[in-house]
Design a protein around this motif. Structure first.
Motif, PDB file in Angstrom:
ATOM      1  N   LEU A 135       0.824  -1.212   0.000  1.00  0.00           N
ATOM      2  CA  LEU A 135       0.000   0.000   0.000  1.00  0.00           C
ATOM      3  C   LEU A 135       0.858   1.262   0.000  1.00  0.00           C
ATOM      4  O   LEU A 135       0.473   2.280  -0.583  1.00  0.00           O
ATOM      5  CB  LEU A 135      -0.954   0.000   1.189  1.00  0.00           C
ATOM      6  CG  LEU A 135      -2.113  -0.982   1.075  1.00  0.00           C
ATOM      7  CD1 LEU A 135      -2.849  -1.086   2.397  1.00  0.00           C
ATOM      8  CD2 LEU A 135      -3.050  -0.583  -0.048  1.00  0.00           C
ATOM      9  N   TYR A 136       2.005   1.204   0.645  1.00  0.00           N
ATOM     10  CA  TYR A 136       2.914   2.361   0.626  1.00  0.00           C
ATOM     11  C   TYR A 136       3.278   2.723  -0.814  1.00  0.00           C
ATOM     12  O   TYR A 136       3.217   3.895  -1.200  1.00  0.00           O
ATOM     13  CB  TYR A 136       4.182   2.053   1.439  1.00  0.00           C
ATOM     14  CG  TYR A 136       5.240   3.114   1.291  1.00  0.00           C
ATOM     15  CD1 TYR A 136       5.235   4.246   2.100  1.00  0.00           C
ATOM     16  CD2 TYR A 136       6.238   3.017   0.321  1.00  0.00           C
ATOM     17  CE1 TYR A 136       6.194   5.241   1.953  1.00  0.00           C
ATOM     18  CE2 TYR A 136       7.199   3.994   0.164  1.00  0.00           C
ATOM     19  CZ  TYR A 136       7.174   5.111   0.983  1.00  0.00           C
ATOM     20  OH  TYR A 136       8.108   6.099   0.830  1.00  0.00           O
ATOM     21  N   PHE A 137       3.642   1.716  -1.605  1.00  0.00           N
ATOM     22  CA  PHE A 137       4.022   1.988  -2.994  1.00  0.00           C
ATOM     23  C   PHE A 137       2.824   2.427  -3.833  1.00  0.00           C
ATOM     24  O   PHE A 137       2.941   3.312  -4.683  1.00  0.00           O
ATOM     25  CB  PHE A 137       4.732   0.778  -3.613  1.00  0.00           C
ATOM     26  CG  PHE A 137       6.135   0.626  -3.107  1.00  0.00           C
ATOM     27  CD1 PHE A 137       7.126   1.510  -3.489  1.00  0.00           C
ATOM     28  CD2 PHE A 137       6.464  -0.389  -2.232  1.00  0.00           C
ATOM     29  CE1 PHE A 137       8.423   1.392  -3.010  1.00  0.00           C
ATOM     30  CE2 PHE A 137       7.754  -0.525  -1.748  1.00  0.00           C
ATOM     31  CZ  PHE A 137       8.746   0.376  -2.140  1.00  0.00           C
ATOM     32  N   ARG A 138       1.661   1.828  -3.582  1.00  0.00           N
ATOM     33  CA  ARG A 138       0.453   2.284  -4.283  1.00  0.00           C
ATOM     34  C   ARG A 138       0.175   3.743  -3.938  1.00  0.00           C
ATOM     35  O   ARG A 138      -0.078   4.576  -4.824  1.00  0.00           O
ATOM     36  CB  ARG A 138      -0.750   1.433  -3.888  1.00  0.00           C
ATOM     37  CG  ARG A 138      -2.044   1.905  -4.602  1.00  0.00           C
ATOM     38  CD  ARG A 138      -3.292   1.521  -3.872  1.00  0.00           C
ATOM     39  NE  ARG A 138      -3.499   2.321  -2.679  1.00  0.00           N
ATOM     40  CZ  ARG A 138      -4.659   2.462  -2.083  1.00  0.00           C
ATOM     41  NH1 ARG A 138      -5.719   1.815  -2.533  1.00  0.00           N
ATOM     42  NH2 ARG A 138      -4.779   3.190  -1.004  1.00  0.00           N
ATOM     43  N   ASN A 139       0.241   4.060  -2.655  1.00  0.00           N
ATOM     44  CA  ASN A 139      -0.064   5.416  -2.217  1.00  0.00           C
ATOM     45  C   ASN A 139       0.974   6.422  -2.688  1.00  0.00           C
ATOM     46  O   ASN A 139       0.638   7.570  -2.975  1.00  0.00           O
ATOM     47  CB  ASN A 139      -0.221   5.459  -0.695  1.00  0.00           C
ATOM     48  CG  ASN A 139      -1.477   4.748  -0.246  1.00  0.00           C
ATOM     49  OD1 ASN A 139      -2.362   4.447  -1.046  1.00  0.00           O
ATOM     50  ND2 ASN A 139      -1.563   4.456   1.037  1.00  0.00           N
ATOM     51  N   ARG A 140       2.220   5.996  -2.776  1.00  0.00           N
ATOM     52  CA  ARG A 140       3.256   6.890  -3.301  1.00  0.00           C
ATOM     53  C   ARG A 140       2.974   7.241  -4.761  1.00  0.00           C
ATOM     54  O   ARG A 140       3.131   8.387  -5.179  1.00  0.00           O
ATOM     55  CB  ARG A 140       4.626   6.237  -3.149  1.00  0.00           C
ATOM     56  CG  ARG A 140       5.750   7.256  -3.132  1.00  0.00           C
ATOM     57  CD  ARG A 140       7.029   6.621  -2.750  1.00  0.00           C
ATOM     58  NE  ARG A 140       7.631   6.077  -3.966  1.00  0.00           N
ATOM     59  CZ  ARG A 140       8.829   5.588  -4.047  1.00  0.00           C
ATOM     60  NH1 ARG A 140       9.576   5.506  -2.979  1.00  0.00           N
ATOM     61  NH2 ARG A 140       9.316   5.148  -5.168  1.00  0.00           N
ATOM     62  N   LYS A 141       2.519   6.249  -5.504  1.00  0.00           N
ATOM     63  CA  LYS A 141       2.159   6.491  -6.896  1.00  0.00           C
ATOM     64  C   LYS A 141       0.956   7.434  -6.976  1.00  0.00           C
ATOM     65  O   LYS A 141       0.937   8.350  -7.802  1.00  0.00           O
ATOM     66  CB  LYS A 141       1.834   5.171  -7.596  1.00  0.00           C
ATOM     67  CG  LYS A 141       1.619   5.308  -9.088  1.00  0.00           C
ATOM     68  CD  LYS A 141       1.277   3.979  -9.742  1.00  0.00           C
ATOM     69  CE  LYS A 141       2.495   3.086  -9.761  1.00  0.00           C
ATOM     70  NZ  LYS A 141       2.278   1.839 -10.512  1.00  0.00           N
ATOM     71  N   LEU A 142      -0.013   7.240  -6.120  1.00  0.00           N
ATOM     72  CA  LEU A 142      -1.176   8.136  -6.088  1.00  0.00           C
ATOM     73  C   LEU A 142      -0.766   9.554  -5.688  1.00  0.00           C
ATOM     74  O   LEU A 142      -1.291  10.531  -6.236  1.00  0.00           O
ATOM     75  CB  LEU A 142      -2.238   7.594  -5.125  1.00  0.00           C
ATOM     76  CG  LEU A 142      -2.940   6.318  -5.557  1.00  0.00           C
ATOM     77  CD1 LEU A 142      -3.828   5.793  -4.434  1.00  0.00           C
ATOM     78  CD2 LEU A 142      -3.734   6.525  -6.829  1.00  0.00           C
ATOM     79  N   ASP A 143       0.179   9.669  -4.751  1.00  0.00           N
ATOM     80  CA  ASP A 143       0.690  10.996  -4.370  1.00  0.00           C
ATOM     81  C   ASP A 143       1.338  11.682  -5.561  1.00  0.00           C
ATOM     82  O   ASP A 143       1.136  12.876  -5.779  1.00  0.00           O
ATOM     83  CB  ASP A 143       1.709  10.877  -3.225  1.00  0.00           C
ATOM     84  CG  ASP A 143       1.074  10.572  -1.880  1.00  0.00           C
ATOM     85  OD1 ASP A 143      -0.145  10.786  -1.726  1.00  0.00           O
ATOM     86  OD2 ASP A 143       1.809  10.100  -0.994  1.00  0.00           O
ATOM     87  N   ALA A 144       2.125  10.920  -6.319  1.00  0.00           N
ATOM     88  CA  ALA A 144       2.801  11.498  -7.490  1.00  0.00           C
ATOM     89  C   ALA A 144       1.779  11.956  -8.528  1.00  0.00           C
ATOM     90  O   ALA A 144       1.931  13.039  -9.121  1.00  0.00           O
ATOM     91  CB  ALA A 144       3.762  10.480  -8.104  1.00  0.00           C
ATOM     92  N   LEU A 145       0.741  11.170  -8.746  1.00  0.00           N
ATOM     93  CA  LEU A 145      -0.303  11.570  -9.692  1.00  0.00           C
ATOM     94  C   LEU A 145      -1.025  12.821  -9.198  1.00  0.00           C
ATOM     95  O   LEU A 145      -1.302  13.737  -9.978  1.00  0.00           O
ATOM     96  CB  LEU A 145      -1.310  10.436  -9.877  1.00  0.00           C
ATOM     97  CG  LEU A 145      -0.833   9.229 -10.665  1.00  0.00           C
ATOM     98  CD1 LEU A 145      -1.875   8.111 -10.603  1.00  0.00           C
ATOM     99  CD2 LEU A 145      -0.542   9.600 -12.107  1.00  0.00           C
ATOM    100  N   HIS A 146      -1.310  12.859  -7.904  1.00  0.00           N
ATOM    101  CA  HIS A 146      -2.008  13.994  -7.336  1.00  0.00           C
ATOM    102  C   HIS A 146      -1.152  15.257  -7.376  1.00  0.00           C
ATOM    103  O   HIS A 146      -1.610  16.328  -7.739  1.00  0.00           O
ATOM    104  CB  HIS A 146      -2.406  13.680  -5.882  1.00  0.00           C
ATOM    105  CG  HIS A 146      -3.213  14.749  -5.252  1.00  0.00           C
ATOM    106  ND1 HIS A 146      -2.672  15.668  -4.391  1.00  0.00           N
ATOM    107  CD2 HIS A 146      -4.528  15.075  -5.355  1.00  0.00           C
ATOM    108  CE1 HIS A 146      -3.611  16.495  -3.990  1.00  0.00           C
ATOM    109  NE2 HIS A 146      -4.734  16.156  -4.560  1.00  0.00           N
ATOM    110  N   ASP A 147       0.120  15.127  -7.022  1.00  0.00           N
ATOM    111  CA  ASP A 147       1.034  16.281  -7.034  1.00  0.00           C
ATOM    112  C   ASP A 147       1.298  16.761  -8.447  1.00  0.00           C
ATOM    113  O   ASP A 147       1.415  17.956  -8.692  1.00  0.00           O
ATOM    114  CB  ASP A 147       2.353  15.928  -6.334  1.00  0.00           C
ATOM    115  CG  ASP A 147       2.178  15.728  -4.836  1.00  0.00           C
ATOM    116  OD1 ASP A 147       1.122  16.143  -4.297  1.00  0.00           O
ATOM    117  OD2 ASP A 147       3.080  15.140  -4.220  1.00  0.00           O
TER     118      ASP A 147
END
Length: 102
Positions: free
Chosen positions: A85-97
């Motif tokens: 989930l950390y890696f999934r969420n990091r990817k989502l953070d990058a998309l959001h940012d």
């Protein structure tokens, strides 16, 4: 008696992982998470599992003491899920940012 105390320790220590995994899943962000911390905890569980598997006294009585290893494995799975989930969420953070910068 030492196995019972060990199970109490591992159960109490691991009691927070299901809630932590759900929070990671719902929050959809890796902000505030430490991958190093998760990897260190996971490494500790691997060491605990290996210590049980190479302990002749434990393995000789495995039929009665399987539950100790079970809780190590359960906590290992929970931390592994949190790492994923950390890696999934990091990817989502990058998309959001990235979306904010456009």
């Amino acid at each position: 008696m030492s196995e019972i105390l060990e199970v109490i320790m591992i159960v109490l220590f691991g009691a927070s992982w299901p809630a932590n995994v759900m929070r990671s899943y719902k929050s959809r962000t890796a902000k505030g998470k430490s991958l190093l911390f998760l990897v260190l905890i996971e490494t500790g569980y691997v060491a605990g599992i290996i210590s049980k598997l190479i302990n002749p006294a434990y393995m000789a009585d495995f039929g009665r003491k399987w539950y100790v290893l079970f809780f190590y494995c359960l906590n290992f799975i929970m931390v592994a899920a949190d790492i994923i989930l950390y890696f999934r969420n990091r990817k989502l953070d990058a998309l959001h940012d990235g979306g904010k910068q456009q």
